[in-house]
Design an enzyme around this catalytic site. Sequence first.
Site, PDB file in Angstrom:
ATOM      1  N   GLU A 137      -7.057   1.853  -5.872  1.00 59.46           N
ATOM      2  CA  GLU A 137      -6.463   0.574  -5.520  1.00 59.46           C
ATOM      3  C   GLU A 137      -7.444  -0.535  -5.905  1.00 59.46           C
ATOM      4  OE1 GLU A 137      -5.509  -0.105  -1.369  1.00 59.46           O
ATOM      5  OE2 GLU A 137      -4.381  -1.907  -1.869  1.00 59.46           O
ATOM      6  N   ALA A 278     -12.331   1.555   3.720  1.00 61.42           N
ATOM      7  CA  ALA A 278     -11.729   2.872   3.556  1.00 61.42           C
ATOM      8  C   ALA A 278     -10.462   2.742   2.728  1.00 61.42           C
ATOM      9  CB  ALA A 278     -11.389   3.476   4.915  1.00 61.42           C
ATOM     10  N   MET A 279      -9.939   3.901   2.302  1.00 66.64           N
ATOM     11  CA  MET A 279      -8.782   3.871   1.415  1.00 66.64           C
ATOM     12  C   MET A 279      -7.782   4.958   1.797  1.00 66.64           C
ATOM     13  SD  MET A 279      -7.270   2.469  -1.057  1.00 66.64           S
ATOM     14  CE  MET A 279      -5.655   3.029  -1.551  1.00 66.64           C
ATOM     15  N   GLU A 280      -6.522   4.558   1.864  1.00 65.63           N
ATOM     16  CA  GLU A 280      -5.463   5.395   2.420  1.00 65.63           C
ATOM     17  C   GLU A 280      -4.823   6.375   1.434  1.00 65.63           C
ATOM     18  OE1 GLU A 280      -5.216   1.995   1.884  1.00 65.63           O
ATOM     19  OE2 GLU A 280      -3.223   1.467   1.135  1.00 65.63           O
ATOM     20  N   ASN A 281      -5.517   6.813   0.396  1.00 65.14           N
ATOM     21  CA  ASN A 281      -4.938   7.746  -0.575  1.00 65.14           C
ATOM     22  C   ASN A 281      -4.108   8.824   0.119  1.00 65.14           C
ATOM     23  OD1 ASN A 281      -6.799   6.517  -2.530  1.00 65.14           O
ATOM     24  ND2 ASN A 281      -8.334   7.709  -1.418  1.00 65.14           N
ATOM     25  N   HIS A 313      -5.892   2.661  11.064  1.00 65.22           N
ATOM     26  CA  HIS A 313      -5.354   1.819   9.992  1.00 65.22           C
ATOM     27  C   HIS A 313      -4.962   2.670   8.785  1.00 65.22           C
ATOM     28  CE1 HIS A 313      -5.204  -2.002   7.600  1.00 65.22           C
ATOM     29  NE2 HIS A 313      -5.482  -1.160   6.612  1.00 65.22           N
ATOM     30  N   GLU A 314      -5.886   3.484   8.324  1.00 65.57           N
ATOM     31  CA  GLU A 314      -5.587   4.291   7.124  1.00 65.57           C
ATOM     32  C   GLU A 314      -4.487   5.300   7.426  1.00 65.57           C
ATOM     33  OE1 GLU A 314      -6.818   2.886   4.685  1.00 65.57           O
ATOM     34  OE2 GLU A 314      -8.413   1.805   5.724  1.00 65.57           O
ATOM     35  N   HIS A 317      -1.103   3.691   7.330  1.00 63.01           N
ATOM     36  CA  HIS A 317      -0.644   3.410   5.963  1.00 63.01           C
ATOM     37  C   HIS A 317       0.263   4.523   5.425  1.00 63.01           C
ATOM     38  CE1 HIS A 317      -2.246  -0.305   4.518  1.00 63.01           C
ATOM     39  NE2 HIS A 317      -3.531   0.019   4.584  1.00 63.01           N
TER      40      HIS A 317
HETATM   41  N1  PHE Z   1      -6.234  -0.404   1.075  1.00 64.29           N
HETATM   42  C1  PHE Z   1      -7.466  -0.340   1.793  1.00 64.29           C
HETATM   43  C2  PHE Z   1      -7.116  -0.643   3.241  1.00 64.29           C
HETATM   44  O1  PHE Z   1      -7.027  -1.743   3.670  1.00 64.29           O
HETATM   45  C3  PHE Z   1      -8.502  -1.303   1.352  1.00 64.29           C
HETATM   46  C4  PHE Z   1      -8.996  -1.101  -0.037  1.00 64.29           C
HETATM   47  C5  PHE Z   1      -8.565  -1.920  -1.043  1.00 64.29           C
HETATM   48  C6  PHE Z   1      -9.912  -0.120  -0.314  1.00 64.29           C
HETATM   49  C7  PHE Z   1      -9.025  -1.775  -2.332  1.00 64.29           C
HETATM   50  C8  PHE Z   1     -10.383   0.031  -1.594  1.00 64.29           C
HETATM   51  C9  PHE Z   1      -9.949  -0.800  -2.597  1.00 64.29           C
HETATM   52  O2  PHE Z   1      -6.818   0.195   3.996  1.00 64.29           O
HETATM   53 ZN    ZN Z   2      -5.070  -1.351   4.655  1.00 61.09          ZN
END
Ligand code: PHE
Ligand code: ZN
Length: 893
Positions: A137, A278-281, A313-314, A317
């Site tokens: 992202e 963090a990232m919600e992959n 939060h993640e 998502h």
């Molecule tokens: N989407 C992530 C979040 O808010 C934030 C994020 C954006 C992480 C871009 C990495 C790169 O949960």
């Molecule tokens: Zn987010």
Amino acid sequence: MTTLEKTEAESLQAVSPRVVYLNEYKKPDYQLDSVELRFELDETCTRVYSRLIFRRAPEADAQAPLKLDGSHLELRSLKLNGETLKPDSYMLDDEQLLIQNLPKNFELEVGTHINPQANTALEGLYLSSGMFCTQCEAEGFRRITYFPDRPDVMSRYSVTVVADKQKYPVLLSNGNKQDAGELDDGRHWVRWQDPSLKPSYLFALVAGDLASREDSFTTMSGRKVSLQLFTEAENIHKCEHALMSLKQAMKWDEDTYGREYDLDVYMIVAVNDFNMGAMENKGLNVFNASCVLASSETATDQDYYRIQSIIAHEYFHNWSGNRVTCRDWFQLSLKEGFTVFRDQTFSADLNSPAVQRIDDVNVLRAHQFSEDAGPMAHPVRPDHYIEISNFYTVTVYNKGAEVVRMLCNILGREGFRKGTDLYFSRHDGQAVTTDDFVKAMEDANTVDLNQFRNWYSQAGTPELVINENYNADARLYSLTIRQHCPPTPGQVEKKPYHIPLAMGLIGINGKALSSILENTKANTAKPEHMLALTKPEQHWTFSGVDEKPVLSLGRGFTAPVKILLPYDNEALAFLFAHDPDEFNRWDAGQKLAINIMLKLIDDYHTGKDLRLEASFIEAYRLTLNNKDLDKALVAQALSLPSESYLADQCEIVDVDAIHKVREFIRQQLAESLADDWLRVYEENDVNATYHFSAQDMAQRSLKNLCLSYLLEQDNGKHRQRCLSQFQNSDNMTDVLAALSIFNQHDMAERQQALDAFYDKWQHDRQVVEKWFSIQAGSSLAGALKRVQTLMRHPVFSIKNPNLVRSLIGRFCAANPVNFHLSDGSGYRYLADQVLALDGLNPQIAARLLQSLSRWRRFDTMRQILMREQLERIAGHPGLSKDVYEIASRSLEG
Ligand code: PHE
Ligand code: ZN
């Protein structure tokens, strides 16, 4: 062509980069039926093979070319339906691969080489402490292979990861593990299959020598989900809290939104080098180690709290973001605003609602209001950008959450839930817009939210001017509210907003005046206690009001606006003592403190002696001794507004005056209430074993607030107290509180404590980050020198975002007196760092630069100095899009 030999900087923009506009959105011409990826991992030359099955969209032109994004890639092979494509049937440049003359349905095979080790931008596939990980992202997937890297192209992915078995025993990707095996050459492979539709930004891959902790959760329909947290072996004891938080989040989302998890496994990986939190992959979250790992000896209450909320939060998502995703990046708040609202409500439910709300509002006021008032101001749904990474902002996230919260306030919890149910079922598996979200709310509730939509399209913080009148004979109270939103770049005139305002009237004895709201004629919104302000000016009359009331407006902060109450300090002190709404009681205290501080700043400028009103001290004394109040609320109430929020209230920001006045008040409070601080400190200094609970946190926060006031007095006993807490506490909350207090005082204990702290914790990078950050935040003179020295510390690396944020970021954004030193040395230092970082990690460079963007708020001399550095940056050849956009907008705005 090979971009691999080019350095990062050379392939960046030479001329003004292209602006992307919302109103130029076009649906993709080709959809992807399936994606098969094969990664042969290698530190400097990873091979990526992809097999993509495309289908032309029914409405697309038969001649439409296929546009694939790609950057920092070396294209090695390209086949259409099994045949190698001749160079004249495609066009390739630094950003795109364009293929023409395509049939309706076809298979494309693409081979690329990438260099993870050279990837310092931390987007795409990169190395972090010897492990491979990805960040896609918003637009990172294009650094892995040529691909339609846009969120409205969703597909099913099958991923095979091949790597050396010894170095990389753990191989992860999204979905469920399907198969695994070994090769003859010491490598092994794992195949992952993700059954859900997803856009490329949710792709993830991790490979490394990782330890893991496991747990499980049984969903509401009785499916058992395996929960796994992966980290370096040395941190394996720090996983408990995150796993617990994950289970709480899963349960909460079932109970509150009826949302169930959909895969058999939920994996989280902690990495040391990460641009964000963090990232919600899908099924494989990647976390900044600092946002997931915790032990009581190394993490503070704040860390525990933040981890709980980010884990949630993640996880949230998975529905608000993954299953229903964004059509394009202008819609970012669709997932982020909604998900922040969800995590805020979760934290409120699990801890203290009032404390959570105060924290939310503090963030909004300290950061979002000032963003909204500066050159980077943009709507919750922006309408143009150069680099989308620059729009992961407090406006999109936190104001976006406030907008969703307003919907909830307007519709009521039940109506809101009907809306989210419809939204999730109607759009499952789709890429949609914020407007689709609002439409679902409307359709599920039969309300007209047309005017409400202005919250998405207009930037700026509305201001409300209040007029009131009480007629004792007629027992009538009338209220007039005028709304106005100041102009923002590109938006001079604003349409009026639909603003929900919770209110109450309070009588002399502090009791709520009853039955007033039944007479609220003009109230069109639900529920009953909510005023709906929709016109530029609106009037309400309340009958049967037996005494002159005090107005409590915007209770619980029902709208992200500035309310200009016509109240003097006496009325504010009354509200501070009596408002039954906990949020507004705190807020009245803040407004009172602001009034007093602004007056003292004036006195300071005119050379008057500073004097603190006795009534203010008395108000603090009463609050400190109020046994009925939650201790966390007491601590909040006795925390003066931050220097940055105060700066926001000033015509011209004078950082020195603000700092001096705030210190002066703290000093006065410290001395006047000396016995109270000590007593409350001792009452709460119970040496129990560390436990993360709202109650214990409250106690620690009040205790440490008292300690900070005690150290404002010149008293050896108190210094000894602080030292003993520093040396003897077994939890990081109390240790760090003591260290932070020393850090703000020029005394021998300061350096001793800093040295002892480093000696003890040098092996733990998360604690060392705190050590850097504390020193960068010290308002004592000479901070810049110390920061520059720390940059040469063997542990520091400019390539690690956490260290950059702890040291450089903290200094520039949270140490106003030192950053804004009148010789401009802070500004020059920042510009040097931005330029040094831009070639390595443009996202982090652009974020740092934001500290210069509000230069117009300062005195002429500082304006010139700040502007000079902005111009120096803007004139630098080969800037990234990220930094170019912030620099140019700051100079224009
Ligand atoms: N989407 C992530 C979040 O808010 C934030 C994020 C954006 C992480 C871009 C990495 C790169 O949960
Ligand atoms: Zn987010």
